[in-house]
Motif scaffolding. Structure first.
Motif, short mmCIF file in Angstrom:
data_model
loop_
_atom_site.label_atom_id
_atom_site.label_comp_id
_atom_site.label_asym_id
_atom_site.label_seq_id
_atom_site.Cartn_x
_atom_site.Cartn_y
_atom_site.Cartn_z
N GLY A 128 57.81 34.73 74.57
CA GLY A 128 58.16 35.23 75.89
C GLY A 128 59.49 34.67 76.38
N ASP A 129 59.71 33.36 76.15
CA ASP A 129 60.98 32.75 76.55
C ASP A 129 62.13 33.27 75.69
OD1 ASP A 129 59.79 31.31 78.57
OD2 ASP A 129 59.77 29.41 77.47
N THR A 130 61.86 33.51 74.42
CA THR A 130 62.89 34.04 73.53
C THR A 130 63.33 35.43 73.99
OG1 THR A 130 61.99 32.80 71.66
CG2 THR A 130 63.42 34.65 71.13
N VAL A 131 62.37 36.28 74.34
CA VAL A 131 62.70 37.62 74.82
C VAL A 131 63.45 37.53 76.15
CG1 VAL A 131 61.72 39.80 75.67
CG2 VAL A 131 60.82 38.74 73.58
N LEU A 132 62.97 36.67 77.05
CA LEU A 132 63.61 36.49 78.35
C LEU A 132 65.08 36.07 78.18
CD1 LEU A 132 63.08 36.26 81.50
CD2 LEU A 132 62.78 33.82 81.05
N LEU A 133 65.32 35.06 77.33
CA LEU A 133 66.68 34.56 77.11
C LEU A 133 67.55 35.59 76.39
CD1 LEU A 133 65.80 30.90 76.10
CD2 LEU A 133 66.80 31.66 78.26
N THR A 134 66.95 36.38 75.51
CA THR A 134 67.71 37.41 74.78
C THR A 134 68.19 38.50 75.73
OG1 THR A 134 66.47 36.98 72.75
CG2 THR A 134 67.58 39.11 72.92
N VAL A 135 67.29 39.01 76.56
CA VAL A 135 67.67 40.06 77.51
C VAL A 135 68.68 39.52 78.51
CG1 VAL A 135 66.84 41.65 79.28
CG2 VAL A 135 65.52 41.32 77.19
N ALA A 136 68.47 38.28 78.97
CA ALA A 136 69.40 37.68 79.92
C ALA A 136 70.78 37.49 79.29
CB ALA A 136 68.86 36.34 80.41
N THR A 137 70.82 37.10 78.03
CA THR A 137 72.10 36.94 77.33
C THR A 137 72.83 38.28 77.25
OG1 THR A 137 71.33 35.04 76.05
CG2 THR A 137 73.17 36.30 75.12
#
Length: 191
Positions: free
Chosen positions: A68-77
């Motif tokens: 979940g954090d990986t997806v969150l950080l990916t979309v935010a990036t």
């Protein structure tokens, strides 16, 4: 003076080799190889400094980052890199290095690098390329996640929400402009 002479003597072949490589690579085009090398040096220096600071703080690196954090950080990036590179509001950041060319898609601008060759060219290319900026933004998010995970998740959540809103804006526009069928279109009338 003996040391300066030695540096000159040793440096001359290296400089000649670098000039030869630039000529062979650029094929007569104004490519900012020195500026790109400088940008890579700045990136490596910042990463090394941040890694040193994390290590000195005694923080433990996470064994793994939850999906979940990986997806969150990916979309935010994705969203922040694109915001920096293409958004009209962030054009003052790019203005010293680029020239406005016009609109480019929904709420984005097209810009050209103002100077060809050198550091300003390299910075202009970096600031107008969301793919290039993603490396810098993603690295900042990762170091933020390691040092201040709650604050970084909150900042990433903001950009992820903006990205989701962008998608909804495009869907809404497509429906309004007839690009997507509405619920009543394509439904056969009952006999």
């Amino acid at each position: 003076m003996a040391i300066a002479d030695q540096v000159q003597r040793i440096g001359a072949p290296v400089r000649e080799w670098a000039r030869h490589q630039r000529r062979e690579y650029t094929n007569g085009q104004p490519r900012p190889l020195g500026g790109d090398l400088g940008a890579m040096g700045v990136y490596v220096g910042l990463v090394a400094a941040a890694a040193t600071a994390v290590r000195a703080s005694g923080r433990e690196l996470p064994e793994r980052i939850p999906l979940g954090d990986t997806v969150l950080l990916t979309v935010a990036t994705f969203r922040l890199a694109r915001r920096i590179a293409k958004d009209p509001v962030t054009s003052p950041i790019r203005a010293p290095f680029t020239r406005f060319e016009g609109a480019s898609g929904h709420a984005e601008v097209a810009e050209e690098v103002r100077e060809h060759g050198g550091v300003k060219h390299a910075v202009g290319e970096l600031l107008t390329c969301p793919f290039c900026l993603a490396q810098w933004v993603g690295t900042a998010y990762v170091f933020g996640y390691v040092t201040a995970p709650k604050a970084t998740r909150l900042a990433a959540l903001t950009m992820t929400m903006v990205a989701g809103s962008d998608v909804l804006q495009f869907v809404y526009d497509a429906i309004q402009n007839g690009g997507l069928p509405t619920q009543t279109e394509g439904v056969e009338p009952e006999d």
